[in-house]
Design an enzyme around this catalytic site. Structure first.
Site, PDB file in Angstrom:
ATOM      1  N   HIS A   1       0.852  -1.199   0.000  1.00 27.03           N
ATOM      2  CA  HIS A   1       0.000   0.000   0.000  1.00 27.03           C
ATOM      3  C   HIS A   1       0.881   1.240   0.000  1.00 27.03           C
ATOM      4  O   HIS A   1       0.889   2.015   0.952  1.00 27.03           O
ATOM      5  CB  HIS A   1      -0.942   0.004   1.205  1.00 27.03           C
TER       6      HIS A   1
ATOM      7  N   ASN B   1       9.640  -5.514   4.252  1.00 33.83           N
ATOM      8  CA  ASN B   1       8.342  -4.958   3.880  1.00 33.83           C
ATOM      9  C   ASN B   1       8.205  -3.570   4.497  1.00 33.83           C
ATOM     10  O   ASN B   1       8.402  -3.404   5.703  1.00 33.83           O
ATOM     11  CB  ASN B   1       7.192  -5.811   4.423  1.00 33.83           C
TER      12      ASN B   1
END
Length: 179
Positions: free
Chosen positions: A79, A96
């Site tokens: 995102h 991440n």
């Protein structure tokens, strides 16, 4: 450059990168893939046009990843909006970074400097990691956490102030498609 981008592509799409119409479409239409392609290209061969394209994506999506940061292979941008990584930050493999996370510099005090992040780390949504600290391998940083202390490997970190909970395989099912 090409090898590192292939690892990033694999982590973000679950597919191996090959010169095909499908891969090219993802490169042009997924802004996180496009950004990492340009970022890797710029770190390999610094060009004015590439910097302009990175600047455009930075303004449009808030992806402020300094070209002076050192990022290992297999970066995953989840995102990817409003992610900030300061210059000098060192990030390991298979990391991440999620929406709103900040990895930044502390300008004064005993932790003056930038973080060093190990491999297999997941930085949650709206988390902040600042200062001359070390984040070990296999660390899960929960959403909305503030980290300004060293974190040992195999840990889950929660809250503000940061609370460390030891856990083997802390990033299992969070950091996938390892390279």
């Amino acid at each position: 450059m090409k090898d590192y981008f292939k690892y990033d592509y694999y982590r973000m799409t679950e597919e191996k990168y090959k010169k095909s119409i499908k891969s090219t479409c993802k490169l042009f239409f997924n802004h996180q893939i496009k950004f990492m392609y340009l970022w890797r290209k710029n770190s390999y061969k610094n060009s004015f046009i590439t910097k302009l394209r990175i600047h455009r994506l930075t303004k449009k999506y808030g992806l402020e990843i300094s070209t002076a940061a050192s990022i290992g292979k297999g970066l995953y941008l989840g995102h990817p909006y409003n992610i900030t990584v300061a210059s000098g930050v060192v990030i390991g493999d298979n990391v991440n970074l999620h929406k709103g996370c900040t990895i930044g510099r502390e300008n004064r005090g005993k932790r003056e400097g930038v973080p060093k992040i190990g491999s297999m780390v997941s930085v949650g949504i709206n988390s902040t990691v600042v200062g001359n600290i070390t984040i070990g391998d296999d660390v899960m940083i929960a959403p909305n956490s503030f980290i300004n202390i060293d974190i040992p490997s195999h840990s889950v970190v929660i809250g503000n102030p940061a609370q460390i909970h030891k856990k083997e395989n802390a990033t299992k099912s969070y950091v996938n498609f390892l390279v």
